[in-house]
Design an enzyme around this catalytic site. Structure first.
Site, PDB file in Angstrom:
ATOM      1  N   PRO A   1      -5.064   2.649   4.103  1.00  0.00           N
ATOM      2  CA  PRO A   1      -5.750   1.396   4.442  1.00  0.00           C
ATOM      3  C   PRO A   1      -4.803   0.216   4.457  1.00  0.00           C
ATOM      4  O   PRO A   1      -4.158  -0.070   3.457  1.00  0.00           O
ATOM      5  CB  PRO A   1      -6.765   1.251   3.304  1.00  0.00           C
ATOM      6  CG  PRO A   1      -6.143   1.969   2.147  1.00  0.00           C
ATOM      7  CD  PRO A   1      -5.361   3.101   2.739  1.00  0.00           C
TER       8      PRO A   1
ATOM      9  N   ASP B   1      -8.052  -1.988   2.930  1.00  0.00           N
ATOM     10  CA  ASP B   1      -7.844  -2.327   1.537  1.00  0.00           C
ATOM     11  C   ASP B   1      -8.223  -3.798   1.397  1.00  0.00           C
ATOM     12  O   ASP B   1      -7.546  -4.656   1.935  1.00  0.00           O
ATOM     13  CB  ASP B   1      -6.356  -2.121   1.219  1.00  0.00           C
ATOM     14  CG  ASP B   1      -6.115  -1.825  -0.232  1.00  0.00           C
ATOM     15  OD1 ASP B   1      -7.059  -1.930  -1.032  1.00  0.00           O
ATOM     16  OD2 ASP B   1      -4.967  -1.486  -0.565  1.00  0.00           O
TER      17      ASP B   1
ATOM     18  N   TRP C   1      -3.952  -0.995  -6.398  1.00  0.00           N
ATOM     19  CA  TRP C   1      -3.413   0.288  -5.940  1.00  0.00           C
ATOM     20  C   TRP C   1      -4.313   1.445  -6.353  1.00  0.00           C
ATOM     21  O   TRP C   1      -4.271   2.517  -5.755  1.00  0.00           O
ATOM     22  CB  TRP C   1      -2.008   0.517  -6.498  1.00  0.00           C
ATOM     23  CG  TRP C   1      -0.990  -0.309  -5.778  1.00  0.00           C
ATOM     24  CD1 TRP C   1      -0.450  -1.482  -6.209  1.00  0.00           C
ATOM     25  CD2 TRP C   1      -0.428  -0.058  -4.496  1.00  0.00           C
ATOM     26  NE1 TRP C   1       0.411  -1.972  -5.273  1.00  0.00           N
ATOM     27  CE2 TRP C   1       0.452  -1.125  -4.209  1.00  0.00           C
ATOM     28  CE3 TRP C   1      -0.595   0.965  -3.549  1.00  0.00           C
ATOM     29  CZ2 TRP C   1       1.174  -1.190  -3.023  1.00  0.00           C
ATOM     30  CZ3 TRP C   1       0.129   0.891  -2.362  1.00  0.00           C
ATOM     31  CH2 TRP C   1       1.002  -0.174  -2.126  1.00  0.00           C
TER      32      TRP C   1
ATOM     33  N   GLN D   1       5.688   3.365   1.045  1.00  0.00           N
ATOM     34  CA  GLN D   1       4.529   3.965   0.380  1.00  0.00           C
ATOM     35  C   GLN D   1       4.898   5.124  -0.530  1.00  0.00           C
ATOM     36  O   GLN D   1       4.034   5.720  -1.171  1.00  0.00           O
ATOM     37  CB  GLN D   1       3.481   4.405   1.402  1.00  0.00           C
ATOM     38  CG  GLN D   1       2.914   3.254   2.213  1.00  0.00           C
ATOM     39  CD  GLN D   1       2.312   2.162   1.354  1.00  0.00           C
ATOM     40  OE1 GLN D   1       1.764   2.422   0.291  1.00  0.00           O
ATOM     41  NE2 GLN D   1       2.441   0.919   1.788  1.00  0.00           N
TER      42      GLN D   1
ATOM     43  N   TRP E   1       1.221   4.308  -1.859  1.00  0.00           N
ATOM     44  CA  TRP E   1       0.032   5.129  -1.639  1.00  0.00           C
ATOM     45  C   TRP E   1       0.270   6.624  -1.836  1.00  0.00           C
ATOM     46  O   TRP E   1      -0.597   7.336  -2.320  1.00  0.00           O
ATOM     47  CB  TRP E   1      -0.504   4.843  -0.244  1.00  0.00           C
ATOM     48  CG  TRP E   1      -1.914   5.259  -0.023  1.00  0.00           C
ATOM     49  CD1 TRP E   1      -3.001   4.952  -0.793  1.00  0.00           C
ATOM     50  CD2 TRP E   1      -2.409   6.059   1.055  1.00  0.00           C
ATOM     51  NE1 TRP E   1      -4.127   5.500  -0.249  1.00  0.00           N
ATOM     52  CE2 TRP E   1      -3.802   6.176   0.890  1.00  0.00           C
ATOM     53  CE3 TRP E   1      -1.804   6.670   2.157  1.00  0.00           C
ATOM     54  CZ2 TRP E   1      -4.604   6.900   1.779  1.00  0.00           C
ATOM     55  CZ3 TRP E   1      -2.606   7.370   3.042  1.00  0.00           C
ATOM     56  CH2 TRP E   1      -3.989   7.491   2.849  1.00  0.00           C
TER      57      TRP E   1
ATOM     58  N   LYS F   1      16.069  -6.675   8.730  1.00  0.00           N
ATOM     59  CA  LYS F   1      14.635  -6.782   8.528  1.00  0.00           C
ATOM     60  C   LYS F   1      14.078  -7.930   9.362  1.00  0.00           C
ATOM     61  O   LYS F   1      14.690  -8.979   9.469  1.00  0.00           O
ATOM     62  CB  LYS F   1      14.449  -7.099   7.049  1.00  0.00           C
ATOM     63  CG  LYS F   1      13.139  -6.768   6.471  1.00  0.00           C
ATOM     64  CD  LYS F   1      13.282  -6.894   4.963  1.00  0.00           C
ATOM     65  CE  LYS F   1      12.049  -7.479   4.354  1.00  0.00           C
ATOM     66  NZ  LYS F   1      12.149  -7.510   2.900  1.00  0.00           N
TER      67      LYS F   1
ATOM     68  N   LYS G   1      10.209 -13.996   8.981  1.00  0.00           N
ATOM     69  CA  LYS G   1       9.956 -15.306   9.575  1.00  0.00           C
ATOM     70  C   LYS G   1      11.128 -16.248   9.340  1.00  0.00           C
ATOM     71  O   LYS G   1      11.456 -17.049  10.205  1.00  0.00           O
ATOM     72  CB  LYS G   1       8.675 -15.894   8.988  1.00  0.00           C
ATOM     73  CG  LYS G   1       7.441 -15.362   9.692  1.00  0.00           C
ATOM     74  CD  LYS G   1       6.178 -15.989   9.152  1.00  0.00           C
ATOM     75  CE  LYS G   1       4.968 -15.133   9.540  1.00  0.00           C
ATOM     76  NZ  LYS G   1       3.903 -15.190   8.565  1.00  0.00           N
TER      77      LYS G   1
END
Length: 1069
Positions: A46, A85, A519, A554, A558, A591, A594
């Site tokens: 999610p 989530d 989590w 993750q 997750w 990476k 912004k």
RNA sequence: GGGCCCGUAGCAUAGCCCGGUGGUGCGCCCGGCUGAUAACCGGGAGGUCAUGUGUUCGAAUCACAUCGGGCCCA
């Protein structure tokens, strides 16, 4: 079949297709169609409802979508519920910002109920925004039926899981050191800590030894604010510690420091001079007692007995003596528990010192560093500023502190071995994601602190008796309602906080105020999404998940949280296979962020090239588990490939329409058996492309099975470009132009239809829009209504002709070599040549050229293509002596031998030497043995023969012209010019014209006139059935009539003026 | 400080597992083709395979170290 637009307009096609799907409810139809298939249980990781997706999120969903579409086409009934989530700190922080809050007190003042309703609103609004964004990526997941972590049923699954933990003794209420965010005033999990550079003081501090004068232990720390909580100093038992007499500014001090570090440490303290008085093993100084240098200003410190203890984590760095504050560090805490030290934590939830911290009371810990140093006075030995990696709260970026508090834990450390065993049973793509990376992470895993002192989350279902302190874990709403005698309207805070339970002791149980670590929410997704434990049937049939795929971050997220929760609840892993994918980086491999200004959004890419190209680009440019370096040039390349696919598709359509072509079908359903039945009758190029699409299908299928989406997509792009566009279409064009009924043309139609149908089937999982558009136009009237309803075709082995594919490979090499040789000989491809000879020693090459003779002649534009094995008599060889070899061998006779070699018959010499023999040359006086090392050979080609190497051979093109070849060359030049003029006048293919060609060269005129009118007129439609040929040649000086368009051309040195008139009226008057 | 992954031409990638003449695409330059044509094809130039050391007859490939990038951890 309808005409196809000239330009591939991704945006409008994709919009149309999405409308088409929504009007026809195609997604539902597809799901229905597969509903009886073997289930494929996928669980969507999610995404957090932040409201905007970025390239990485897009990649994630595109990968999922493509793989799931593949499984659907393979007949699987895919459980494809999306997930969101929607709880947690990130949303709280956003809402706090919106409301201008500074701390938790503001929330309490505002009202918890109003606050969580704001959070709920925020989450739902963003969830809807994200639904749209994902849908616009062509992602087919069940969005309306998405599982949401805020739903009561979902929350109940989390409760139930905690109750299982309690049943198994895996839940622990503990006073422990945790990561603590002083802004959010809550514990946070290890997984929520983000590391970033932070500037901190790096200080060396003297701790006075009790009962000794002017003698100190020297410790080092970067967190002076933890000194008020110091209780011990740790040393390593086997290090050597030195008592040093240090001199600074004429003052002498005795310091204890690990012996090898003495020099470096004293340099930092600017001690000009020092002497080591004695040394002791760490083990010998254990138990020594010292006093806190802050004892005078921190009351708490006066009550503590400080001593030296042993610890195995002490490293030979800084002073080799470690300041221990069990209330403020994990290692410290563990050591403190083991050694029975006092665990003090004079810091409150907001990160401010409590009364017991004396003069520091009320100060924020990080701000108090300087005050602590001042208070240390002379005990501060040295100070500098360091920049080091320091943990921050993942949401608000505040530097975290460690704080001993009362929290709830899952005892992961006790389950570690079981978890490791389960990891090994899972299939990982790539393998190292599981066997190395995830394995290492679990090996290090500590107990999981699941409690948070916050508001917007799943309330921890633990009720504690206010009187006897007993607690009870509630697993279901029904149980709570039964025990409390109240109905539960909403399981969120603050509603659930009011529910109380009577305790057996007669007291009242109240819920602990904590909520779950967010989590933990997603950790239970694999069963919560199935409605378990409320409903059990789906769970029993489907669980554990067949497949999940998420980003490499993750591993600690997750992948881990799910494994932990599942191991507790069920004793096994909740997934059978996992694909770990990479991150989207910018073109430099940095990476996207912004602050760098290097962010590329999915919308930007879609606006330029459309969704399908974005999908194809992302999936083809790197392996799923490698990071993706986003590159606009690469996007452009894929866009071009998509354009070529469109052109290939478009090319035969007008002819098919003209001929009313209908593909072989049985009652309106396409029948691909036609291909198998007629294969033997079809031309080589047809059999080739049919073979190729089937072998490509096999490659694509096995690549997708291994999550090698990049291999699958590259294979397809390569097929489109190389085999289909650059080879097959080039060869088949003329067959499409044939007028009237023709077997050859019909085979071409059937073949290209077959290839396109197979191709779009293979491409459909990756490019769902363009393939649907093509399919809708190509499908027979009773075929399935969507390309996404088709069954996957992994290629038919009986249609694959490896030998033919190999032969075509050779012919392509021949083709390239011809072009090369022609270029050297300056003979354009438009001009025919009399003969092309392939010289080779390879039987395979000979067979290939002979098998594909017609193709070769066509490609080479040659009257004849022949193969010569071994030596071609028209090539002469010239022998050249190798002086370096002659010298040593023949001494002063060398010049003579040199002359002999130069004078010898090169052809004979080469033949002998190639056969491995030596040749005896003589001049009457003497003879000389010539071997392979004495001589090299250069080719002597006839004047107008040019060569180029091809695979296992050489191609020789004879570019000599005779009258016939020249005539044809000029014809084609004229045809080309007339076609160009037709294009300038924008004529449709079927428009008739009349033409006059004024040739300003009498010889060329004579070459063309009388013979070429018919040929040319036929090609350019200057011949009308009843009126005959409407093309005439004029010799130099002849006048030209008026025309719609007159142009003057330079052709091979001669000037030709061409006049063209549209229609037939004027020219024939 | 530790774990895992990555580093090959201006750019992007294949090859690496299992050592044997480094391919391909884009871009660039030159040429060709032309009823797919705002397409397409051929040729050419362009490489310290991040760096260093080792193993080996032989290293982009194996090992070790270093540097740079990414993710994660302390």
């Amino acid at each position: 079949m309808k005409e196809v637009t000239a330009n591939f307009n991704a945006q409008s096609i994709e919009r149309e297709m999405r409308d088409h799907w929504s009007i026809h409810d195609t997604y539902k139809t597809v799901k229905q169609h597969r509903s009886a298939g073997k289930p494929f249980f996928f669980v969507d990781g999610p995404p957090y409802t932040t409201g905007t997706i970025h390239l990485g999120t897009a990649w994630n969903k595109i990968l999922k979508d493509s793989i799931l579409r593949y499984h659907r086409m393979n007949g699987r009934n895919v459980i494809d519920r999306a997930g969101y989530d929607m709880h947690g700190l990130p949303i709280e922080v956003k809402v706090e910002q919106e409301l201008g809050f500074k701390s938790k007190k503001d929330i309490e003042k505002y009202g918890i109920q109003k606050f969580i309703e704001k959070c709920r609103e925020f989450a739902i609004k963003n969830k809807l925004l994200m639904d749209d964004q994902f849908t616009s990526l062509g992602v087919w997941l069940d969005f309306p039926g998405a599982y949401k972590t805020v739903m009561p049923g979902y929350i109940e699954a989390a409760w139930w899981t905690l109750a299982r933990a309690e049943d198994k003794g895996m839940l622990e209420r503990g006073h422990r050191v945790v990561n603590w965010c002083p802004r959010c005033e809550t514990a946070i999990a290890d997984a929520e800590v983000e590391y970033a550079d932070e500037k901190d003081p790096s200080v060396f501090v003297k701790f006075p030894l009790k009962g000794r004068t002017n003698e100190f232990l020297l410790i080092w720390t970067t967190t002076p604010w933890t000194l008020p909580a110091n209780v011990a100093v740790a040393v390593a038992e086997d290090f050597e510690y030195a008592k040093v007499l240090a001199k600074k500014d004429d003052k002498e001090t005795l310091l204890w420091i690990a012996e090898p570090l003495v020099k470096a440490v004293l340099k930092k303290g600017r001690c000009k001079d020092y002497a080591i008085l004695e040394t002791k093993k760490g083990a010998e100084i254990i138990g020594w007692v010292y006093e806190s240098p802050l004892a005078s200003c921190v009351p708490l410190q006066r009550e503590i007995v400080h001593k030296i203890v042993a610890a195995d984590f002490v490293a030979l760095e800084n002073t080799g003596m470690v300041h221990i504050a069990p209330g403020h560090g994990w290692d410290d805490f563990v050591l403190g528990t083991k050694e029975g030290l006092a665990i003090v934590c004079p810091v409150d939830g907001a990160g401010k010192f409590k009364e017991e911290a004396g003069i520091f009371a009320g100060q924020f810990v990080r701000d108090s560093n300087e005050n602590v140093l001042v208070a240390l006075g002379d005990h501060l030995f040295a100070k500098e500023i360091v920049t080091h990696r320091y943990g921050h709260c993942w949401r608000c970026k505040t530097p975290i502190i460690f704080r001993a508090t009362s929290q709830w834990f899952l005892k992961i450390s006790e389950m570690r071995d079981l978890m490791l065993a389960e990891v090994a049973k899972v299939t990982w793509y790539p393998d190292w994601a599981g066997s190395a990376r995830f394995y290492d992470w679990i090996k290090e895993a500590r107990d999981w602190c699941i409690s948070r002192q916050r508001y917007w989350g799943i309330p921890i279902p633990v009720w504690v008796c206010q009187k006897c302190d007993a607690y009870r874990v509630i697993g279901t709403f029904a149980e709570l309602e039964e025990r409390s005698g109240r109905l539960l309207a909403d399981p969120h805070r603050p509603y659930v906080d009011d529910v109380t339970i009577p305790c057996t002791c007669g007291g009242t149980m109240k819920r602990v105020e904590d909520i779950f670590d967010v989590w933990f929410d997603s950790a239970v997704a694999s069963w919560a999404t199935l409605g378990y434990p409320g409903k059990t049937q789906d769970f029993e049939n489907l669980w554990p998940a067949d497949f999940i795929t998420e980003g490499q971050d993750q591993t600690r997220g997750w992948f881990y949280s799910q494994l932990g929760a599942s191991t507790i609840a069920f004793g096994k892993a909740p997934y059978k296979s996992v694909c770990m994918h990479g991150f989207a980086l910018d073109a430099e491999g940095k990476k996207m962020s912004k602050s760098y200004g290097n962010v590329v959004t999915p919308e930007e890419v879609i606006a330029k090239v459309g969704v399908d190209v974005l999908r194809l680009y992302i999936l083809s440019s790197s392996a799923p588990w490698d990071d993706l370096k986003f590159n606009w040039e690469g996007v452009g390349t894929i866009n071009r490939a998509a354009n070529i696919l469109w052109n290939v598709y478009r090319f035969p359509v007008p002819y098919m329409i003209l001929d009313n072509f209908e593909p072989a079908n049985k009652g309106g359903t396409w029948d691909d058996a036609y291909i198998r039945e007629h294969l033997n009758l079809m031309p080589d190029e047809d059999r080739f492309i049919i073979s190729r699409i089937n072998s490509v299908a096999g490659t694509v299928d096995s690549a997708i099975k291994e999550c090698q989406l990049q291999r699958a997509t590259r294979e397809l792009v390569n097929f489109i470009l190389e085999d289909l566009s650059r080879w097959y279409v080039q060869l088949v064009r003329e067959r499409m132009w044939l007028e009237g009924e023709s077997k050859s043309k019909h085979y071409a139609y059937e073949t290209i239809y077959y290839v396109m149908r197979r191709l779009i089937g293979l491409l459909a999982p990756v490019c769902p829009h363009i393939t649907e558009e093509i399919y809708q136009n190509l499908r027979c009237k009773n075929d399935p209504s969507s390309v996404h309803l088709l069954d996957w075709n992994k290629g038919e082995q009986e249609l694959v002709d490896t030998a033919l594919e190999q032969a075509v490979g050779i012919v392509r090499s021949f083709d390239e070599a011809c072009a090369n040789a022609r270029q050297t000989g300056k003979r354009k491809l438009r001009w025919p040549v009399s003969e092309v000879v392939v010289v080779t020693n390879s039987g395979t090459v000979r067979d290939a050229i002979e098998l594909l003779q017609a193709v070769c002649m066509d490609r080479a534009n040659a009257r004849k293509v022949s193969v010569v094995m071994g030596r071609w008599e028209r090539i002469g060889w010239h022998a050249e002596p190798v002086m370096k070899a002659l010298g040593p061998g023949f001494g002063k006779n060398s010049p003579k031998v040199k002359a002999l070699i130069e004078g010898a018959d090169g052809n004979f010499l080469k033949n002998e030497i190639d056969m491995g023999r030596t040749v005896t040359l003589g001049d009457g006086d003497a003879t000389y043995e010539i071997g392979t090392r004495h001589v090299t050979f250069t080719e002597k080609l006839p004047a107008e023969v040019f060569s180029a190497p091809m695979q296992d051979g050489t191609v020789y093109v004879d570019v000599r012209l005779d009258e016939d070849l020249e005539k044809e060359g000029y014809e084609r030049e004229v045809i080309r010019r007339i076609q160009e003029m037709r294009k300038q006048l924008d004529l449709v293919v079927s428009e008739y014209i009349s033409v006059e060609v004024l040739v300003n060269d009498l010889r060329v005129y004579n070459l063309l006139n009388n013979y070429s009118n018919h040929t040319i007129a036929g090609e350019v439609l200057a011949v009308v059935p009843d009126r005959g040929v409407l093309l005439s040649f004029l010799k130099p000086g002849d006048p030209l009539r008026t025309h719609d368009l007159i142009k003057e051309w330079e052709i091979e040195g001669a000037t030709e003026t061409i006049g063209m008139t549209v229609g037939i009226s004027r020219a024939t008057q």
